[in-house]
Design an enzyme around this catalytic site. Structure first.
Site, PDB file in Angstrom:
ATOM      1  N   TYR A  46       0.865  -1.188   0.000  1.00  0.00           N
ATOM      2  CA  TYR A  46       0.000   0.000   0.000  1.00  0.00           C
ATOM      3  C   TYR A  46       0.897   1.232   0.000  1.00  0.00           C
ATOM      4  O   TYR A  46       1.940   1.239  -0.645  1.00  0.00           O
ATOM      5  CB  TYR A  46      -0.955  -0.077   1.202  1.00  0.00           C
ATOM      6  N   LYS A 101     -19.552 -21.285 -10.462  1.00  0.00           N
ATOM      7  CA  LYS A 101     -18.819 -21.064 -11.714  1.00  0.00           C
ATOM      8  C   LYS A 101     -17.392 -20.592 -11.421  1.00  0.00           C
ATOM      9  O   LYS A 101     -16.425 -21.010 -12.065  1.00  0.00           O
ATOM     10  CB  LYS A 101     -19.553 -20.038 -12.557  1.00  0.00           C
TER      11      LYS A 101
END
Length: 776
Positions: A46, A101
């Site tokens: 970050y 999926k």
């Protein structure tokens, strides 16, 4: 679904709900791929370090594929208007399907997924919402969006975006059914441009199937389509009024047929994407000779295979169901077409890429079936024929065939932004999804192939009748690894080769030693008597021993120079096989003890563990020698060995006998192998963590994580190996590797898979042709 459930359906419902609830709610999660264990990691992940990645992408947007996960991230997107067989249940209710999926993408092709369920029914608004996600996603899989809106949405997104967009309900079904059609036509001997095809249904899947089949050669004038209003034909009211949907107009024909029963008379092919039971046995009876029936309605097909075959025994039938042969399952396609598209930076999935996928799936059905697939579908005949025209979903070779073909088609058709220059190297990279041992084994396979190409290397297999060995031998020959010699009864091997659908021929592809009738029998028992006569083995006992043990025959063949390497152990106890090796082959010059080593492929480590099978409680000198032998074997895998002598003790913290033994072993090993990094005695966590070691000792002599763990006794090594194999290694292992024998011999275990036999063959060949090591 029916309101009244049978007891079996109720049990399935309860199990499914518990599966989705426990131990973690849902089926997918987001996990970091970088360490976040200290302040420096945080500053890189970050602020402030992340700014450099942002600025690089701002200057060159293609670098997003290098510095973010976008190039491996697909959005599975729905609005829940046509969810499986459940219909318009809404986006929230459809979320379990989209998560499922995502699991399939990850499991079969290593692709990460965000499942995105949108509460929007307006097609144009859906296009706007989905298009706005392009910076986030590397590809879009549209799922369970009803027709005809799905056509407009996909078309608009494909025109607008520069990432692959794929409506799986259309194109996945189309690709698999087209592959089935190609192979079925080959079996019945009908040219694709001469067949007459009747389609029941004109929704998204049906139209996509027809479009792709036309691309393969079906003549559009030979196609008759039947929707809910009957045959789509000139003169029908909606056609005359200009109200026929655009997607159906190209299949409007001039015909006198009004119904499905009319249309199907004399047809060669039936394609069903409609409703249960619409094709009757009476209709099937009117079809042309050797009709091909693709009945794809789910969960109940247009006609059950047994009904179709009762009416026409000469028919070939495919359905969408897993409990019948020839299942048209979209998982055969979508993970791999996206894998190839993402890896080459394709801007779309075009017709050339879909056709390449079709041809590879069709070709794979005609290849030999690997033992892993055969085991998953035990009792089924998995050989190209009327009941096997498309591969099974768990055929791990699909990714090796489809992804490279798709990437090549993308490059040739001009839509690949990062064309893959070396497709062979790409296939090897994809091998990590097929056999997780593939990357680790690559140097071994390269060495074995090169050695065998220079001079044939003969490998004798003691269990030549075992189907795992026969399937492995087919791979060994295809890969050019060795010249196999099989010990077994010729008739039994021939029967099993035929049953497995292999291309092997005794005397041509491999040599045979028949334990019941081999002219060398006298020579074998005479040699065994010569070796063991002073250990109480008479001539008669020698004859009996040779007759009883194929492993003993293999050892004698190796001893006589009739083979360069051998594998055994797939049947029976490890110690019984090892005893024959010790008596006939013995130890290499200068070696004091044999040992066994296994390798494990874990998420973050490849670990070699010794001694897993041979020495119960080795002394310090034996442990040091085992470590030396193991380190030499690790080098075969292209890795520098990093040895840890593992104990309950940490740098002298215990004075128990086992701790002192491991310390002494480490000291001896340093004297014998000063060029090999090692340390000890170490606790297990310290062996894999440099910070832990440094917290105990400033001048630790091992950098990074160890990759070779030497355990204090057989129990510790074997237990550690088996626990890690099940809990962390997904059962993916190499070995056992026998260390220290006078010739390349490896004693496997009854749990060995076909792939492990192949891997150990390659290792045996590499061992047989490597320069001989000098003893300490």
């Amino acid at each position: 679904m029916a309101s009244e459930l049978t007891p079996a359906e109720q049990a399935l419902r309860d199990a499914a709900l518990e599966y989705h609830r426990s131990p973690t709610r849902g089926k997918i999660a987001v996990l970091p791929t970088k360490p976040l264990s200290n302040q420096r990691d945080l500053s890189l992940a970050y602020s402030p370090g992340v700014a450099y990645a942002c600025l690089a992408i701002e200057q060159d947007p293609t670098l997003a594929a290098e510095y973010t996960s976008r190039a491996n991230l697909v959005g599975v997107i729905t609005n829940g208007t046509a969810v499986l067989g459940l219909g318009d249940i809404g986006p929230l209710a459809g979320k379990p399907v989209m998560e499922g999926k995502g699991c399939l993408f990850k499991k079969f092709a290593g692709i990460d997924v965000f499942d995105i369920e949108l509460a929007e029914r307006d097609p144009d608004k859906l296009v706007e919402i989905i298009a706005a996600l392009e910076p986030t996603l590397g590809g879009i899989n549209l799922e369970d969006i009803k027709a005809p809106e799905c056509f407009h949405i996909e078309r608009a997104l494909r025109e607008r975006l520069h990432i692959p967009v794929f409506h799986d309900d259309q194109h996945g079904t189309a690709i698999i059914s087209s592959a089935a059609l190609l192979n079925a036509l080959e079996l019945v001997g009908k040219p694709i441009d001469q067949v007459r095809l009747v389609a029941s249904g004109a929704g998204a899947a049906a139209i996509a199937c027809l479009d792709l089949m036309v691309g393969l050669g079906v003549v559009i004038g030979h196609i008759t389509v039947v929707d809910s209003k009957g045959v789509i034909r000139a003169g029908r009211a909606d056609v005359a009024a200009g109200k026929l949907d655009e997607s159906k107009q190209r299949y409007c024909q001039k015909t006198e047929a009004l119904t499905l029963a009319d249309a199907v008379k004399g047809a060669d092919v039936f394609l069903g994407c409609s409703a249960a039971g619409v094709l009757t046995p009476e209709m099937v009876a009117t079809m042309a000779a050797q009709p091909i029936i693709l009945a794809l309605a789910n969960p109940e097909p247009e006609i059950r295979p047994e009904l179709a075959k009762a009416a026409r025994p000469d028919c070939i039938v495919a359905t969408g169901r897993s409990d019948y042969p020839n299942q048209v399952n979209n998982v055969l396609c979508f993970p791999y077409i996206f894998r190839g598209a993402l890896d080459c930076g394709a801007t779309r999935i075009n017709e050339a890429m879909k056709l390449a996928c079709v041809r590879e799936i069709a070709a794979l059905a005609k290849a030999e079936t690997p033992s892993e697939v055969a085991a998953a579908y035990a009792g089924q005949e998995l050989r190209f024929g009327p009941d096997y025209i498309i591969p099974k979903p768990f055929d791990a070779r699909l990714i090796l065939r489809i992804a490279p073909a798709v990437a090549q088609a993308a490059a040739e058709s001009g839509v690949a932004t990062r064309p893959i220059a070396d497709l062979d190297a790409y296939r090897q990279q994809l091998g990590r999804f097929v056999y997780q041992t593939g990357m680790v084994m690559r140097p071994v396979f390269a060495a074995a192939k090169a050695a065998h190409a220079r001079q044939p290397v003969r490998v004798v297999y003691a269990e030549g009748e075992d189907e795992r060995v026969l399937r492995a031998v087919q791979v060994v020959l295809d890969e050019g690894l060795a010249r196999p010699i099989l010990i077994g009864r010729p008739a039994v091997m021939a029967m099993r080769i035929e049953r497995a659908g292999l291309r092997l021929k005794a005397g041509v592809d491999f040599d045979v030693c028949d334990p019941e009738d081999d002219p060398r029998f006298r020579s074998y028992w005479a040699l065994y008597h010569q070796l063991m006569g002073r250990d109480g083995v008479s001539q008669e006992a020698a004859k009996a021993a040779v007759r009883r043990s194929n492993t003993l025959i293999a050892c004698l063949m190796l001893r006589r120079g009739e083979a360069e390497a051998m594998l055994c152990g797939l049947v029976g106890q490890y110690d019984a096989h090892l005893a024959h090796v010790c008596k006939v082959i013995g130890r290499a010059p200068g070696v004091g003890t044999l040992a066994a080593m296994n390798a494990l492929m874990l998420e973050e480590h490849t670990l070699f563990i010794t001694d897993t099978f041979v020495n119960e409680t080795p002394d310090a000198a034996a442990l040091a020698e085992i470590a030396r032998l193991a380190a030499n074997e690790v080098r075969r895998f292209g890795m520098p060995p990093k040895v840890a002598f593992v104990s309950h003790s940490m740098y002298g913290s215990s004075q128990r006998e086992s701790a002192r033994r491991m310390r002494a072993a480490r000291d001896l090993f340093v004297q014998w192998c000063p060029d090999v990094e090692c340390d000890g005695e170490l606790q297990g966590d310290a062996a894999l963590s440099e910070p832990i070691r440094e917290s105990f000792l400033a001048d630790a002599t091992l950098k990074g994580a160890a990759n070779l763990l030497v355990l204090p006794n057989l129990d510790a090594a074997n237990i550690l190996f088996n626990v890690l194999k099940v809990t962390s290694g997904h059962g993916v292992t190499i070995g056992p590797m026998l260390l220290g024998a006078a010739a390349p011999v490896h004693v496997l275990t009854p749990s060995a898979t076909m792939r492990r036999v192949v891997n150990m063959t390659a290792l045996a060949v590499a061992d047989a042709t490597a320069p001989k090591e000098t003893a300490r």
